[in-house]
Each structure stands twice: as structure tokens, then as C-alpha cells.
Scaffold this active site. Structure first.
Site: not given
Ligand code: PLP
Length: 344
Positions: A85, A187, A223
Site C-alpha cells: 500500500r 495514505k 470513513e
Molecule cells: C483514513 C483511514 N482509513 C482506514 C484506516 C484503516 O486501515 P488499516 O486497517 O490498514 O489500518 C486507516 C488507518 O490506517 C486510515 O487512516
């Protein structure tokens, strides 16, 4: 201030705050190649004032955790997914990605070096790992950097949302964290800067965080703060929003598989319309930091919608939590390839 050490820290009382563990990782991209990468003893980074990270937001990051098992081993949950990612996030900002295998190796090295900081089994805490990539160098015009730093620190953390499996109330925000064809699926730092105001307004009113709607039509849930959203429908389906402006959460894809293969539920990514909240019997936020946090209620246009309960976790959410956390801490067998042991 008394300096915290692994011997003085109260693992059970940790929240989601930074503690300097004294050992971090750095690698530098210059003249077209990455340096070997090394563990350093300082949390500080010295870079040019003209670095694009300061002005034009050339920054992306990751978040994953190291878990202490019952036997005392240390293990990582799907670090290969974070590596992949982060490469995609870097490519979206025209940054030079840090290679996947080097990323995974660096995570193992840094956790090994900070092993004393991995909280004990059943303390409720974990070691949070924060890799990040920034554009550096002397650049004034708007363009991508020629030089990059890939850095990583670790810090022991407790729950992100207070109360762990206690349901939390959330508020729908009028603001967007990302544009329809923007950077929501990457991200990148800018998404979080853009979301801070919504989050503050929600927290000031006593909510755990803001919920963002889809930026194009403002009719669908996207989100939950910095976590993905899921819900259980009246007919026992696990559903989670599908949208190009959502971060593809590693926890989300893991729970889709867990719901399907272990809870024998139908589990799908689909649109989750605000007008359909009555069809949902449980709801939650999911992510590395949030783990699974039950969404007790959603407030929208001064109307509060309550899901299972404002004070108690629903039965399916609890089963999903037990299965996920059991896998992460090594108490339940993981699907092939999900767990990597840190060797000593
Ligand atoms: C905006 C956002 N959505 C979702 C997630 C959850 O992603 P993950 O399960 O890969 O940590 C995160 C955290 O990483 C995030 O910052």
C-alpha cells in the site's frame, strides 16, 4: 518529566501517544538509489527548508503493529500489505517508492531492536510501527522531489478510541476528507490535515470522531475518522463501503475474509446509504489503530441513529473482534501468510 523506560512504563494505562524508544530507522534516496538503511539513535531528522514535504505535502505513511504472544514471541500482522500500500501511496504522489522487501526487512529489524518496548501479552497494548516517506531537497517550484527519506519509528500504544470494545458515538461531518478523484485511497499526509477540522468539531461536541460521506453525492458513508466502516445487516450480511476515495484498509480486507470463511456470513463491499441505516443492526469502525470499535450511534442533521446499543457491543461485532485479535496475538490460527514472526 520522568523518562519512561520499558521497566517503568505502565503498559495497561497507555493511550495512543508518542513515546521515544530511542531507536528508529532511516534510508535515503539520492542520485537515483536507496541507501542501505540503518537503525539510528535519534528521533530527529534534519532536512532542507526547501523540502517539498514542507510546502507541497509530499508525504505518505503507514501504520502497523507488533504483537506479543502468550509464549512471549513477537509477531507482525500482514506487513507485506502495508509495504504494497505504501508503494501505491508513493506512486500517487510521484514519489520514489521504498521497495517492498526492503520495507519488510526494515520492520523486522526495527522491532527486533526495540523488542523490550513490545508490551506484554494481555496488557491491552501493542507496539505501533510508523513507516513514512518524505520528499526532501532544495526545490521551490511545484514539482516532485529528486531525493527522499524513508523513515520509521515505533511506539508502544494502548487503545485509539477510549473504552476499547465500548461503543462510541460518531457525528457525520459536512466536510470532505478527500475529493472524488483525489487522494482518498492513498495514505498521504494531506488527507489527514484535511480531516482535522471535522474531527475537532466532532470531538468538541463530545463525539468520538467524525464520519465522512462520499464527496460526490454526500449520501453514503465512507470513513469513520481514520478507520473504515462496517455494519451487520438485518439479514446477517457483513457490509463495508466501496468507494475510490476510501483508504483500502488491511483490517477491512482481513475482516471480509474472517466474516466469510470463519463466521460463514455473506461479506461484501457495497454502497452504505444514510437512508438505509434502519437496515443495520450493528456497526463498527475498523483499522490498525481502531482495531474494532463499535459504532454506538451516528448523528446526522441533529438526528441520532442508534445501532445495537450505546453501551454494549453487539454479538457479531464481538465475534469478529475475538477472531481478529486472537489471530493478531497468536491465540487463533491465522490464514496462510498473515503472520510473520520476528526472529532473534
Ligand atoms: C483514513 C483511514 N482509513 C482506514 C484506516 C484503516 O486501515 P488499516 O486497517 O490498514 O489500518 C486507516 C488507518 O490506517 C486510515 O487512516
Amino acid at each position: 518529566m520522568v523518562e519512561l523506560t520499558p521497566d517503568t512504563i505502565e503498559w495497561e494505562n497507555l493511550d495512543f501517544s508518542y513515546i521515544d524508544t530511542g531507536k528508529s530507522f532511516r534510508a535515503y534516496f539520492k542520485n537515483g538509489q536507496w541507501s542501505e538503511g540503518e537503525i539510528v539513535a535519534s528521533k530527529n531528522i534534519s532536512i532542507s527548508e526547501a523540502s517539498p514535504v514542507f510546502h507541497y505535502g509530499q508525504a505518505c505513511f503507514e501504520g502497523l503493529k507488533a504483537y506479543r504472544t502468550k509464549k512471549g514471541d513477537i509477531q507482525l500482522f500482514r506487513p507485506d500489505q502495508n509495504a504494497e500500500r505504501m508503494m501505491k501511496s508513493a506512486e500517487r504522489l510521484l514519489m520514489t517508492p521504498y521497495p517492498k522487501e526492503a520495507f519488510i526487512k526494515a520492520v523486522h529489524e526495527l522491532v527486533r531492536a526495540n523488542a523490550d518496548w513490545v508490551p506484554p501479552y494481555e496488557s491491552g497494548a501493542t507496539l505501533y510501527i510508523r513507516p513514512f516517506l518524505i520528499g526532501v531537497g532544495d526545490i521551490v517550484g511545484v514539482k516532485p522531489a529528486d531525493e527522499y527519506i524513508f523513515a520509521m519509528f515505533v511506539t508502544p500504544v494502548g487503545p485509539y478510541f477510549k473504552g476499547g470494545l465500548q461503543p462510541s458515538p460518531f457525528l457525520i461531518s459536512e466536510f470532505d476528507r478527500a475529493a472524488p478523484n483525489g487522494t482518498g485511497a492513498a495514505k498521504v499526509g494531506g488527507n489527514y490535515a484535511a480531516g482535522n477540522l471535522a474531527s475537532k468539531l466532532a470531538k468538541d461536541k463530545g463525539y468520538a470522531d467524525a464520519i465522512f460521506l462520499d464527496p460526490a453525492t454526500k449520501t453514503k458513508i465512507e470513513e469513520v475518522g481514520s478507520a473504515n466502516f462496517f455494519a451487520i445487516t438485518k439479514d446477517n450480511k457483513f457490509i463495508t463501503p466501496q468507494s475510490p476515495s476510501i483508504l483500502p484498509s488491511i483490517t477491512k480486507y482481513s475482516l471480509l475474509e474472517i466474516a466469510r470463511d470463519r463466521l460463514k456470513m455473506e461479506a461484501i463491499e457495497t454502497d452504505v446509504y444514510l437512508t438505509d441505516l434502519d437496515e443495520l443492526v450493528e456497526a463498527g469502525a475498523m483499522g490498525t489503530a481502531a482495531v474494532i470499535t463499535p459504532v454506538g450511534s451516528i448523528t446526522y442533521a441533529d438526528q441520532k441513529h442508534i445501532f445495537y446499543s450505546e453501551t454494549e457491543v453487539g454479538p457479531i461485532t464481538r465475534r469478529l473482534y475475538d477472531e481478529l485479535v486472537g489471530i493478531q496475538f497468536g491465540d487463533i490460527e491465522a490464514p496462510a501468510g498473515w503472520i510473520q514472526k520476528v526472529d532473534f
